[in-house]
Design a protein around this motif. Structure first.
Motif, PDB file in Angstrom:
ATOM      1  N   ALA A 140       0.668  46.565   7.506  1.00 51.46           N
ATOM      2  CA  ALA A 140       1.658  46.486   8.754  1.00 51.46           C
ATOM      3  C   ALA A 140       3.085  46.819   8.253  1.00 51.46           C
ATOM      4  CB  ALA A 140       1.790  45.249   9.236  1.00 51.46           C
ATOM      5  N   ILE A 141       3.646  46.230   7.137  1.00 49.35           N
ATOM      6  CA  ILE A 141       4.922  46.538   6.582  1.00 49.35           C
ATOM      7  C   ILE A 141       5.113  48.024   6.302  1.00 49.35           C
ATOM      8  CG2 ILE A 141       6.524  46.382   4.670  1.00 49.35           C
ATOM      9  CD1 ILE A 141       5.253  43.347   4.600  1.00 49.35           C
ATOM     10  N   THR A 142       4.016  48.735   5.546  1.00 42.31           N
ATOM     11  CA  THR A 142       4.246  50.101   5.320  1.00 42.31           C
ATOM     12  C   THR A 142       4.265  50.928   6.366  1.00 42.31           C
ATOM     13  OG1 THR A 142       2.722  49.621   3.201  1.00 42.31           O
ATOM     14  CG2 THR A 142       2.798  52.018   3.965  1.00 42.31           C
ATOM     15  N   CYS A 143       3.378  50.693   7.695  1.00 44.56           N
ATOM     16  CA  CYS A 143       3.508  51.411   8.776  1.00 44.56           C
ATOM     17  C   CYS A 143       4.690  51.299   9.368  1.00 44.56           C
ATOM     18  CB  CYS A 143       2.663  50.802   9.668  1.00 44.56           C
ATOM     19  SG  CYS A 143       2.215  51.625  11.439  1.00 44.56           S
ATOM     20  N   VAL A 144       5.489  50.201   9.564  1.00 43.05           N
ATOM     21  CA  VAL A 144       7.128  50.143   9.796  1.00 43.05           C
ATOM     22  C   VAL A 144       7.833  50.879   8.777  1.00 43.05           C
ATOM     23  CG1 VAL A 144       8.786  48.518  10.100  1.00 43.05           C
ATOM     24  CG2 VAL A 144       6.633  47.931  10.895  1.00 43.05           C
ATOM     25  N   ALA A 145       7.638  50.922   7.584  1.00 41.76           N
ATOM     26  CA  ALA A 145       8.525  51.456   6.746  1.00 41.76           C
ATOM     27  C   ALA A 145       8.431  53.187   6.975  1.00 41.76           C
ATOM     28  CB  ALA A 145       8.152  51.050   5.343  1.00 41.76           C
ATOM     29  N   LYS A 146       7.236  53.711   7.244  1.00 39.46           N
ATOM     30  CA  LYS A 146       7.172  54.892   7.202  1.00 39.46           C
ATOM     31  C   LYS A 146       8.133  55.584   8.293  1.00 39.46           C
ATOM     32  CE  LYS A 146       2.643  55.491   5.341  1.00 39.46           C
ATOM     33  NZ  LYS A 146       1.169  55.675   5.670  1.00 39.46           N
ATOM     34  N   CYS A 147       7.995  54.876   9.422  1.00 37.27           N
ATOM     35  CA  CYS A 147       8.891  55.120  10.659  1.00 37.27           C
ATOM     36  C   CYS A 147      10.215  54.903  10.660  1.00 37.27           C
ATOM     37  CB  CYS A 147       8.323  54.728  11.944  1.00 37.27           C
ATOM     38  SG  CYS A 147       6.372  55.162  12.244  1.00 37.27           S
ATOM     39  N   ALA A 148      10.723  53.900   9.733  1.00 34.82           N
ATOM     40  CA  ALA A 148      12.334  53.469   9.994  1.00 34.82           C
ATOM     41  C   ALA A 148      13.280  54.313   9.323  1.00 34.82           C
ATOM     42  CB  ALA A 148      12.088  51.888   9.221  1.00 34.82           C
ATOM     43  N   GLU A 149      14.292  54.302   9.810  1.00 32.46           N
ATOM     44  CA  GLU A 149      15.300  54.974   9.523  1.00 32.46           C
ATOM     45  C   GLU A 149      16.592  54.296   8.759  1.00 32.46           C
ATOM     46  OE1 GLU A 149      16.673  57.706  12.467  1.00 32.46           O
ATOM     47  OE2 GLU A 149      14.680  58.390  13.125  1.00 32.46           O
ATOM     48  N   THR A 150      16.358  53.075   9.271  1.00 29.04           N
ATOM     49  CA  THR A 150      17.188  51.979   8.603  1.00 29.04           C
ATOM     50  C   THR A 150      16.498  50.909   7.866  1.00 29.04           C
ATOM     51  OG1 THR A 150      17.436  50.796  10.313  1.00 29.04           O
ATOM     52  CG2 THR A 150      18.986  52.409  10.039  1.00 29.04           C
ATOM     53  N   PRO A 151      16.980  50.120   6.814  1.00 25.85           N
ATOM     54  CA  PRO A 151      16.094  49.089   6.235  1.00 25.85           C
ATOM     55  C   PRO A 151      15.791  47.927   7.170  1.00 25.85           C
ATOM     56  CG  PRO A 151      18.434  49.127   5.279  1.00 25.85           C
ATOM     57  CD  PRO A 151      18.251  50.446   6.124  1.00 25.85           C
ATOM     58  N   GLN A 152      16.639  47.614   8.161  1.00 22.30           N
ATOM     59  CA  GLN A 152      16.549  46.394   8.991  1.00 22.30           C
ATOM     60  C   GLN A 152      15.201  46.082   9.517  1.00 22.30           C
ATOM     61  OE1 GLN A 152      16.019  45.838  12.337  1.00 22.30           O
ATOM     62  NE2 GLN A 152      16.740  43.782  12.424  1.00 22.30           N
ATOM     63  N   PRO A 153      14.410  47.207  10.341  1.00 23.01           N
ATOM     64  CA  PRO A 153      13.198  47.004  10.784  1.00 23.01           C
ATOM     65  C   PRO A 153      12.128  46.760   9.476  1.00 23.01           C
ATOM     66  CG  PRO A 153      13.785  49.168  11.302  1.00 23.01           C
ATOM     67  CD  PRO A 153      14.958  48.765  10.568  1.00 23.01           C
ATOM     68  N   VAL A 154      12.292  47.280   8.456  1.00 28.11           N
ATOM     69  CA  VAL A 154      11.534  47.038   7.401  1.00 28.11           C
ATOM     70  C   VAL A 154      11.582  45.457   6.928  1.00 28.11           C
ATOM     71  CG1 VAL A 154      10.572  47.727   4.916  1.00 28.11           C
ATOM     72  CG2 VAL A 154      11.522  49.484   6.987  1.00 28.11           C
ATOM     73  N   LEU A 155      12.961  45.216   6.719  1.00 28.66           N
ATOM     74  CA  LEU A 155      13.179  43.959   6.383  1.00 28.66           C
ATOM     75  C   LEU A 155      12.680  42.739   7.147  1.00 28.66           C
ATOM     76  CD1 LEU A 155      16.785  44.443   4.880  1.00 28.66           C
ATOM     77  CD2 LEU A 155      14.617  44.010   3.564  1.00 28.66           C
ATOM     78  N   GLN A 156      12.903  42.941   8.496  1.00 27.57           N
ATOM     79  CA  GLN A 156      12.458  41.983   9.583  1.00 27.57           C
ATOM     80  C   GLN A 156      10.855  41.902   9.493  1.00 27.57           C
ATOM     81  OE1 GLN A 156      14.268  42.537  13.306  1.00 27.57           O
ATOM     82  NE2 GLN A 156      13.703  40.659  13.689  1.00 27.57           N
ATOM     83  N   SER A 157      10.280  43.181   9.199  1.00 33.92           N
ATOM     84  CA  SER A 157       8.854  43.036   9.348  1.00 33.92           C
ATOM     85  C   SER A 157       8.173  42.390   8.184  1.00 33.92           C
ATOM     86  CB  SER A 157       8.313  44.705   9.186  1.00 33.92           C
ATOM     87  OG  SER A 157       6.991  44.457   9.088  1.00 33.92           O
ATOM     88  N   MET A 158       8.890  42.386   7.008  1.00 33.46           N
ATOM     89  CA  MET A 158       8.512  41.916   6.055  1.00 33.46           C
ATOM     90  C   MET A 158       8.756  40.465   6.068  1.00 33.46           C
ATOM     91  SD  MET A 158      10.284  43.727   2.535  1.00 33.46           S
ATOM     92  CE  MET A 158       9.505  45.432   2.438  1.00 33.46           C
ATOM     93  N   TYR A 159       9.772  39.888   6.731  1.00 35.24           N
ATOM     94  CA  TYR A 159      10.237  38.809   6.760  1.00 35.24           C
ATOM     95  C   TYR A 159       9.042  37.904   7.761  1.00 35.24           C
ATOM     96  CZ  TYR A 159      12.373  34.403   8.372  1.00 35.24           C
ATOM     97  OH  TYR A 159      12.912  33.008   8.572  1.00 35.24           O
ATOM     98  N   CYS A 160       8.831  38.569   8.683  1.00 36.81           N
ATOM     99  CA  CYS A 160       7.935  37.998   9.600  1.00 36.81           C
ATOM    100  C   CYS A 160       6.411  37.971   9.195  1.00 36.81           C
ATOM    101  CB  CYS A 160       7.859  38.863  10.857  1.00 36.81           C
ATOM    102  SG  CYS A 160       9.269  38.538  12.017  1.00 36.81           S
TER     103      CYS A 160
END
Length: 168
Positions: A69-89
């Motif tokens: 799930a984190i990897t999926c978010v990271a592939k589309c993310a243009e900034t670190p914020q959504p990746v960090l938030q996904s990891m945290y959640c």
């Protein structure tokens, strides 16, 4: 002729999870898991060499879903914020789902040897999707370690993010 039970390894893991949630890690045995699945103790050992390995396997299966799930978010993310938030959640959700294992003293003692090794692996897995936003591998590892530490300590994501965004 022995009876064939489809996906018995999955059934064994599900039974172990159920029993741990109901009775606690220390009260669960290979014998109780076998009984819950209607199989012999030896059959369980054909799939898992120990209770710890059975539990570690279901934790790993769940963790792989988090990483995906984190990897999926990271592939589309243009900034670190959504990746960090996904990891945290995902970290908080994972810990909550398995709190009955993580907070049990018997489990902690049983898994003590593996904790350091798996912690390093966990940090590396979390650092991987961050590397495209970081100046180097150390920064990604540092951020991953920070998320691991502070999400487990109950810090709010917004508070953590305020500090972490200074590292990008």
């Amino acid at each position: 002729m022995p009876k064939i039970i489809k996906d018995l390894d999955i059934l064994l893991m599900e039974e172990a999870k159920k029993q741990i949630q109901e009775k606690g890690y220390g009260a669960v045995t290979i014998r109780s898991i076998a009984k819950g699945c209607g199989v012999g103790v030896g059959t369980v050992y054909n799939y898992f060499p120990s209770k710890e390995m059975l539990i570690a396997t279901y934790l790993l299966e769940d963790w792989k879903k988090c990483v995906d799930a984190i990897t999926c978010v990271a592939k589309c993310a243009e900034t670190p914020q959504p990746v960090l938030q996904s990891m945290y959640c995902r970290l908080v959700e994972f810990a909550d789902r398995h709190r009955s294992v993580f907070c049990d003293e018997t489990a902690t003692a049983g898994f003590a040897r593996a904790v350091g090794q798996y912690h390093t692996l966990l940090r590396s897995q979390l650092a991987q999707p961050l590397q495209k936003f970081c100046l180097g591998e150390f920064a990604a590892q540092f951020i991953a370690e920070s998320l691991l530490t502070w999400s487990m300590a109950g810090k709010a994501f917004d508070e953590i993010y305020e500090m972490l965004k200074k590292l990008f």
